[in-house]
Write a protein that holds these residues in place. Structure first.
Motif, mmCIF file in Angstrom:
data_model
loop_
_atom_site.group_PDB
_atom_site.id
_atom_site.type_symbol
_atom_site.label_atom_id
_atom_site.label_comp_id
_atom_site.label_asym_id
_atom_site.label_seq_id
_atom_site.Cartn_x
_atom_site.Cartn_y
_atom_site.Cartn_z
ATOM 1 N N THR A 13 29.720 41.823 76.044
ATOM 2 C CA THR A 13 30.442 42.198 74.827
ATOM 3 C C THR A 13 31.013 40.962 74.153
ATOM 4 O O THR A 13 31.058 39.874 74.746
ATOM 5 C CB THR A 13 31.569 43.201 75.153
ATOM 6 O OG1 THR A 13 32.071 43.768 73.949
ATOM 7 C CG2 THR A 13 32.711 42.524 75.906
ATOM 8 N N THR A 14 31.450 41.123 72.925
ATOM 9 C CA THR A 14 32.084 40.032 72.182
ATOM 10 C C THR A 14 33.588 40.228 72.244
ATOM 11 O O THR A 14 34.110 41.246 71.775
ATOM 12 C CB THR A 14 31.614 40.027 70.715
ATOM 13 O OG1 THR A 14 30.184 39.986 70.676
ATOM 14 C CG2 THR A 14 32.163 38.811 69.993
ATOM 15 N N VAL A 15 34.277 39.260 72.825
ATOM 16 C CA VAL A 15 35.729 39.353 73.022
ATOM 17 C C VAL A 15 36.444 38.566 71.931
ATOM 18 O O VAL A 15 36.106 37.417 71.638
ATOM 19 C CB VAL A 15 36.133 38.818 74.404
ATOM 20 C CG1 VAL A 15 37.631 39.019 74.631
ATOM 21 C CG2 VAL A 15 35.339 39.514 75.503
ATOM 22 N N ARG A 101 46.030 32.314 65.569
ATOM 23 C CA ARG A 101 44.858 31.594 66.076
ATOM 24 C C ARG A 101 43.923 32.634 66.680
ATOM 25 O O ARG A 101 44.377 33.546 67.367
ATOM 26 C CB ARG A 101 45.258 30.585 67.152
ATOM 27 C CG ARG A 101 46.278 29.562 66.689
ATOM 28 C CD ARG A 101 46.693 28.651 67.821
ATOM 29 N NE ARG A 101 47.312 29.402 68.924
ATOM 30 C CZ ARG A 101 47.734 28.848 70.051
ATOM 31 N NH1 ARG A 101 47.604 27.558 70.253
ATOM 32 N NH2 ARG A 101 48.288 29.598 70.997
ATOM 33 N N ILE A 102 42.610 32.486 66.424
ATOM 34 C CA ILE A 102 41.646 33.458 66.916
ATOM 35 C C ILE A 102 40.549 32.750 67.702
ATOM 36 O O ILE A 102 40.016 31.727 67.260
ATOM 37 C CB ILE A 102 41.015 34.254 65.756
ATOM 38 C CG1 ILE A 102 42.095 35.047 65.005
ATOM 39 C CG2 ILE A 102 39.932 35.203 66.273
ATOM 40 C CD1 ILE A 102 41.577 35.792 63.787
ATOM 41 N N GLY A 103 40.231 33.290 68.892
ATOM 42 C CA GLY A 103 39.123 32.800 69.704
ATOM 43 C C GLY A 103 38.138 33.927 69.955
ATOM 44 O O GLY A 103 38.544 35.060 70.211
ATOM 45 N N ILE A 104 36.832 33.619 69.858
ATOM 46 C CA ILE A 104 35.801 34.648 70.026
ATOM 47 C C ILE A 104 34.740 34.154 70.999
ATOM 48 O O ILE A 104 34.241 33.026 70.867
ATOM 49 C CB ILE A 104 35.140 34.999 68.673
ATOM 50 C CG1 ILE A 104 36.195 35.446 67.661
ATOM 51 C CG2 ILE A 104 34.093 36.088 68.857
ATOM 52 C CD1 ILE A 104 35.640 35.686 66.264
ATOM 53 N N GLU A 132 43.145 26.018 65.498
ATOM 54 C CA GLU A 132 44.321 25.568 64.765
ATOM 55 C C GLU A 132 45.029 26.769 64.161
ATOM 56 O O GLU A 132 44.476 27.871 64.101
ATOM 57 C CB GLU A 132 43.908 24.583 63.671
ATOM 58 C CG GLU A 132 42.900 25.143 62.710
ATOM 59 C CD GLU A 132 42.227 24.090 61.865
ATOM 60 O OE1 GLU A 132 41.489 24.472 60.948
ATOM 61 O OE2 GLU A 132 42.439 22.894 62.110
ATOM 62 N N ALA A 133 46.258 26.567 63.705
ATOM 63 C CA ALA A 133 47.008 27.654 63.085
ATOM 64 C C ALA A 133 46.246 28.172 61.866
ATOM 65 O O ALA A 133 45.850 27.404 60.995
ATOM 66 C CB ALA A 133 48.392 27.168 62.668
ATOM 67 N N GLY A 134 46.013 29.480 61.820
ATOM 68 C CA GLY A 134 45.243 30.064 60.735
ATOM 69 C C GLY A 134 43.752 29.850 60.870
ATOM 70 O O GLY A 134 42.998 30.092 59.930
ATOM 71 N N GLY A 135 43.300 29.405 62.067
ATOM 72 C CA GLY A 135 41.898 29.063 62.264
ATOM 73 C C GLY A 135 41.192 29.959 63.267
ATOM 74 O O GLY A 135 41.792 30.833 63.898
ATOM 75 N N ILE A 136 39.883 29.688 63.420
ATOM 76 C CA ILE A 136 39.021 30.470 64.310
ATOM 77 C C ILE A 136 38.174 29.513 65.129
ATOM 78 O O ILE A 136 37.604 28.564 64.589
ATOM 79 C CB ILE A 136 38.082 31.392 63.508
ATOM 80 C CG1 ILE A 136 38.871 32.284 62.548
ATOM 81 C CG2 ILE A 136 37.216 32.239 64.435
ATOM 82 C CD1 ILE A 136 38.009 32.899 61.455
ATOM 83 N N CYS A 137 38.088 29.751 66.429
ATOM 84 C CA CYS A 137 37.252 28.947 67.319
ATOM 85 C C CYS A 137 36.316 29.894 68.073
ATOM 86 O O CYS A 137 36.766 30.900 68.623
ATOM 87 C CB CYS A 137 38.124 28.153 68.287
ATOM 88 S SG CYS A 137 37.213 26.952 69.290
ATOM 89 N N ILE A 138 35.016 29.574 68.094
ATOM 90 C CA ILE A 138 34.037 30.442 68.744
ATOM 91 C C ILE A 138 33.269 29.665 69.802
ATOM 92 O O ILE A 138 33.189 28.436 69.759
ATOM 93 C CB ILE A 138 33.053 31.057 67.728
ATOM 94 C CG1 ILE A 138 32.201 29.957 67.080
ATOM 95 C CG2 ILE A 138 33.803 31.846 66.663
ATOM 96 C CD1 ILE A 138 31.119 30.480 66.147
ATOM 97 N N SER A 139 32.680 30.385 70.739
ATOM 98 C CA SER A 139 31.877 29.754 71.792
ATOM 99 C C SER A 139 30.467 29.483 71.292
ATOM 100 O O SER A 139 30.019 30.021 70.269
ATOM 101 C CB SER A 139 31.828 30.665 73.022
ATOM 102 O OG SER A 139 31.102 31.853 72.730
ATOM 103 N N GLY A 140 29.741 28.647 72.052
ATOM 104 C CA GLY A 140 28.356 28.364 71.706
ATOM 105 C C GLY A 140 27.497 29.616 71.709
ATOM 106 O O GLY A 140 26.568 29.740 70.906
ATOM 107 N N ALA A 141 27.796 30.559 72.611
ATOM 108 C CA ALA A 141 27.031 31.804 72.663
ATOM 109 C C ALA A 141 27.183 32.597 71.368
ATOM 110 O O ALA A 141 26.218 33.175 70.856
ATOM 111 C CB ALA A 141 27.481 32.648 73.855
ATOM 112 N N VAL A 142 28.401 32.622 70.819
ATOM 113 C CA VAL A 142 28.626 33.317 69.550
ATOM 114 C C VAL A 142 27.951 32.553 68.414
ATOM 115 O O VAL A 142 27.313 33.140 67.533
ATOM 116 C CB VAL A 142 30.137 33.471 69.278
ATOM 117 C CG1 VAL A 142 30.386 34.047 67.885
ATOM 118 C CG2 VAL A 142 30.781 34.354 70.335
#
Length: 264
Positions: A13-15, A101-104, A132-142
């Motif tokens: 799943t995508t977390v 901050r959002i991580g996926i 970062e604040a107000g930012g999004i970080c995703i993994s290589g799989a995403v």
């Protein structure tokens, strides 16, 4: 041991993990106001999660975990969330901004009732801490799933070590400024802002500056009317402040933004 292993249910799943940057400092400054705003901002996020076919897993403190069947929908949701929350912050120029901050991550998780656990969740939480604040970080799989489907850009942050993970994870920052990387279906894409992120940030700063001038202007008028009601000297500093605001108007922003349409 075999029986316990057989009882464990897993799925891919995508977390989606999110929390507030500097939440403790915001609470220390204004506990009641911060908690109230957190609920309002979280309601916006939960609504967007539902619209993008996600499922809210859990909330605690200032944190939130959700899951999506599609990495594309998860990133769409994250982008729209950050833009909506940035607009909400701009509506309250006198309050300190509340930035998430959002991580996926796309990964394998363990299912227990309505909750999920495991390395897939841990990686998403780690990516969130890299954002970062107000930012999004995703993994290589995403990234591999969305890079040709989204009209946004990505910045490679390198391979990052993850606690309790045997291998490092590739991390990418989502560039909300809009570098074109493929095209997504038009009905799915969140609306792009007319101005660039830099111009939008400058406009938000200008609005806060204008609010401070408005408070000063009101104070000067009151002092004038109390001390010398027959001579309206407050007009002159008003004109000066108005000229300063005109000169500081950010380039690339339509002046009609001062009178937004009532239509949603």
């Amino acid at each position: 041991m075999t029986d316990q292993t057989a009882d464990i249910r897993r799925k891919l799943t995508t977390v989606f993990c999110a929390d507030v940057q500097g939440y403790s400092a915001l609470v220390e400054r204004d506990e009641v106001g911060t908690v109230t705003r957190l609920k309002q901002y979280r309601d916006i996020m939960v609504d967007l999660i539902g619209r993008h076919h996600g499922r809210l897993i859990n909330t605690w403190g200032d944190g939130l975990v959700a899951e999506f069947g599609s990495p594309v929908e998860a990133v769409f949701c994250a982008v729209e969330t950050q833009r909506r929350l940035a607009a909400r912050n701009a509506e309250e120029p006198l309050a300190p901004p509340m930035q998430f901050r959002i991580g996926i991550n796309l990964g394998d998780v363990i299912i227990e009732g309505t909750d999920i656990y495991g390395e897939g969740v841990n990686i998403a939480a780690r990516l969130e801490s890299l954002a970062e604040a107000g930012g999004i970080c995703i993994s290589g799989a995403v990234f591999e799933q969305v890079r040709k489907k989204l009209d946004i850009g990505f910045d490679f942050l390198g391979d990052r070590e993850i606690k309790n993970s045997a291998e490092p994870v590739s991390a990418y920052r989502v560039l909300l400024g809009g570098v074109q990387v493929g095209t997504a279906p038009k009905h799915q894409m969140p609306q792009q802002p007319a101005a660039t992120d830099d111009a939008e940030a400058a406009f938000i700063k200008w609005r806060r500056f204008a609010w401070r001038f408005a408070v000063i202007a009101a104070f000067l008028m009151i002092v004038n009317l109390i001390t010398s009601p027959r001579y309206f000297w407050f007009i002159w500093p008003w004109l000066g402040m108005g000229l300063v605001l005109m000169l500081r108007w950010p380039a690339g922003i339509d002046p009609r933004r001062l009178w937004p349409s009532r239509r949603e």
